[in-house]
Scaffold this motif. Structure first.
Motif, PDB file in Angstrom:
ATOM      1  N   GLY A 138      64.604  37.959  76.173  1.00  0.00           N
ATOM      2  CA  GLY A 138      64.423  39.037  75.213  1.00  0.00           C
ATOM      3  C   GLY A 138      65.677  39.449  74.460  1.00  0.00           C
ATOM      4  N   THR A 139      66.829  38.884  74.821  1.00  0.00           N
ATOM      5  CA  THR A 139      68.066  39.218  74.116  1.00  0.00           C
ATOM      6  C   THR A 139      68.239  38.317  72.894  1.00  0.00           C
ATOM      7  N   LYS A 140      69.128  38.710  71.996  1.00  0.00           N
ATOM      8  CA  LYS A 140      69.392  37.919  70.793  1.00  0.00           C
ATOM      9  C   LYS A 140      69.887  36.518  71.162  1.00  0.00           C
ATOM     10  N   LYS A 163      87.079  36.663  62.883  1.00  0.00           N
ATOM     11  CA  LYS A 163      85.791  35.963  62.931  1.00  0.00           C
ATOM     12  C   LYS A 163      85.685  35.237  64.277  1.00  0.00           C
ATOM     13  N   ILE A 164      84.628  35.524  64.996  1.00  0.00           N
ATOM     14  CA  ILE A 164      84.423  34.957  66.328  1.00  0.00           C
ATOM     15  C   ILE A 164      83.194  34.054  66.300  1.00  0.00           C
ATOM     16  N   LEU A 165      83.398  32.793  66.641  1.00  0.00           N
ATOM     17  CA  LEU A 165      82.322  31.806  66.672  1.00  0.00           C
ATOM     18  C   LEU A 165      81.976  31.538  68.133  1.00  0.00           C
ATOM     19  N   LEU A 166      80.819  32.010  68.553  1.00  0.00           N
ATOM     20  CA  LEU A 166      80.372  31.865  69.934  1.00  0.00           C
ATOM     21  C   LEU A 166      79.447  30.662  70.042  1.00  0.00           C
ATOM     22  N   ASN A 219      75.634  41.905  74.611  1.00  0.00           N
ATOM     23  CA  ASN A 219      75.711  43.368  74.603  1.00  0.00           C
ATOM     24  C   ASN A 219      76.662  43.895  73.531  1.00  0.00           C
ATOM     25  N   HIS A 220      77.615  43.059  73.115  1.00  0.00           N
ATOM     26  CA  HIS A 220      78.616  43.506  72.143  1.00  0.00           C
ATOM     27  C   HIS A 220      78.569  42.701  70.847  1.00  0.00           C
ATOM     28  N   PHE A 221      77.440  42.024  70.628  1.00  0.00           N
ATOM     29  CA  PHE A 221      77.371  41.134  69.471  1.00  0.00           C
ATOM     30  C   PHE A 221      77.388  41.929  68.168  1.00  0.00           C
ATOM     31  N   ASN A 222      78.252  41.491  67.254  1.00  0.00           N
ATOM     32  CA  ASN A 222      78.393  42.138  65.953  1.00  0.00           C
ATOM     33  C   ASN A 222      78.124  41.096  64.873  1.00  0.00           C
ATOM     34  N   ASP A 223      77.020  41.253  64.157  1.00  0.00           N
ATOM     35  CA  ASP A 223      76.622  40.240  63.171  1.00  0.00           C
ATOM     36  C   ASP A 223      77.618  40.086  62.026  1.00  0.00           C
ATOM     37  N   LYS A 224      78.453  41.086  61.798  1.00  0.00           N
ATOM     38  CA  LYS A 224      79.405  41.020  60.693  1.00  0.00           C
ATOM     39  C   LYS A 224      80.628  40.174  61.029  1.00  0.00           C
ATOM     40  N   THR A 225      81.049  40.203  62.281  1.00  0.00           N
ATOM     41  CA  THR A 225      82.263  39.480  62.653  1.00  0.00           C
ATOM     42  C   THR A 225      82.013  38.329  63.626  1.00  0.00           C
ATOM     43  N   MET A 226      80.794  38.213  64.124  1.00  0.00           N
ATOM     44  CA  MET A 226      80.497  37.163  65.100  1.00  0.00           C
ATOM     45  C   MET A 226      79.323  36.308  64.637  1.00  0.00           C
TER      46      MET A 226
END
Length: 306
Positions: free
Chosen positions: A291-293, A137-140, A194-201
Motif C-alpha cells: 500500500g505504500t508508494k 536530487k536523490i535517485l532511489l 516515509n520521507h519521499f519527496n516528489d520534488k527532490t527524489m
C-alpha cells in the motif's frame, strides 16, 4: 584506515585493491556496527561516519541511493555517461560509496567537479543532513526483495570483505532478521517511503530498467536535468547495458568484476527460495510496504509470487 601508502592511486582503485587483498576471517572481524547497523570493516570506519555528519553537499549534486545489490554500479555508470555527454567531458569513474574509505577520501569529494555523482547504501536517517538542506536530487533505486536477497547472498560468498555463508538457508535467516550489512531491507525501503519527496527524489526499479531501458533512461535524464536527444539516449543504452558493463567489468572493477556483475536477472530467486521462505518475505512485504508508494512501484505480485 590510512591511505598514505596508496598515494597516486585513484580512490576507487585503492579500495578495490583493499577488497581483493582481504583474507576472509570471522564475521566479527569483517563487520563493524555503527548506530545499530552493520558495515564491512575493510571499507568503513567510525571516523568516516562521524565526518559524514558535517559533509557539505552542493545544490547540483546527484545522490544515488540503493540497498546493496539493487543496481548501484549500473546507475552510477549511467549517470557518468550522461554527464560526460551533456558536459562534453570524459567520464571519470573514480567515485566510491560516500561511506567507504578514510576521512581523507571523503575530504577529496570537495575537489570533485560539479555535478558530483555520489552513491550510498546508507539508510535515510544516516544520510548527511546537508543533502536535504541543499535539496540535492536523490535517485532511489529499488529491486524486488527476493532477487536482492539472492544477489546479496552470492555477493557475500564472492567478495572477500564480506562474511561467507555455508548455505543459502543460513544467509536467509540473517537477511530477514537484518543481520547483514546495511541492515534490514524492508526497513530500509520503508524509511525512504516515509520521507519521499516528489520534488527532490525519484524512485526507479531495477525491473523497469530491465524491461524498458530506453524509457528508464529518459526518466533519469529528465529528473537529473541532463537533457539528451534520442541518439544520445541510444548511445548511453549501448554503453551501459548489463552485458556491456559485464564485459568491461575487469577494467572498472578489476579482478572482482564477476562479483559485481553476476547475472542481473529478474526471477533468479525461484532457483533458491523454498515455499516457506517465500511466504516469510511475502509477510514482511505486507507488514512494511504493502500500500505504500514504493511498495506499489516494486510490482510485488508480478515479480515476487510463485
Amino acid at each position: 584506515m590510512s591511505d598514505s601508502k596508496h598515494s597516486g592511486k585513484h580512490d576507487r582503485e585503492m579500495l578495490l585493491e583493499m577488497m581483493h587483498s582481504t583474507t576472509k576471517t570471522s564475521a566479527e572481524d569483517l563487520l563493524i556496527s555503527y548506530k545499530g547497523i552493520l558495515y564491512p570493516s575493510v571499507l568503513c570506519c567510525l571516523e568516516t561516519f562521524q565526518a559524514l555528519e558535517t559533509f557539505e553537499a552542493r545544490e547540483d549534486d546527484i545522490l544515488v541511493v540503493t540497498y546493496p545489490k539493487s543496481g548501484t554500479n549500473w546507475l552510477v555508470q549511467i549517470l557518468y555517461e550522461m554527464v560526460s555527454i551533456v558536459h562534453n567531458k570524459e567520464p571519470l569513474l573514480d567515485t566510491t560509496m560516500i561511506e567507504f574509505g578514510s576521512p581523507e577520501i571523503l575530504a577529496r569529494f570537495k575537489d570533485r567537479p560539479s555535478p558530483r555523482i555520489i552513491s550510498t547504501h546508507l539508510q535515510f536517517k544516516n544520510i548527511p543532513k546537508s543533502m536535504f538542506e541543499k535539496k540535492v536530487k536523490i535517485l532511489l533505486v529499488l529491486r524486488n526483495p527476493k532477487d536482492t536477497a539472492i544477489s546479496f547472498y552470492n555477493f557475500h560468498n564472492s567478495l572477500p570483505p564480506l562474511p561467507s555463508y555455508n548455505s543459502w538457508n543460513l544467509f536467509f535467516k540473517d537477511f530477514i532478521s537484518g543481520k547483514v550489512c546495511y541492515g534490514p531491507y524492508f526497513e530500509f525501503v520503508a524509511a525512504w517511503d516515509n520521507h519521499f519527496n516528489d520534488k527532490t527524489m525519484m524512485a526507479i526499479t531495477f525491473e523497469e530498467m530491465k524491461v524498458d531501458f530506453p524509457t528508464a533512461l529518459k526518466k533519469i535524464s529528465e529528473f537529473c536535468q541532463l537533457p539528451l536527444n534520442e541518439e544520445q539516449i541510444d548511445l548511453v543504452a549501448r554503453c551501459t547495458s548489463f552485458n556491456s558493463m559485464k564485459e568491461q567489468s575487469e577494467n572498472t572493477h578489476g579482478k572482482l568484476g564477476d562479483s559485481f556483475f553476476r547475472k542481473g536477472e529478474i526471477g533468479d530467486w525461484k532457483n533458491c527460495f523454498t515455499e516457506d521462505q517465500s511466504k516469510v518475505v511475502d509477510e514482511m512485504f505486507e507488514k512494511y510496504l504493502a500500500g505504500t508508494k514504493l511498495g506499489k512501484m516494486l510490482n510485488y505480485a508480478k515479480y515476487c509470487k510463485w
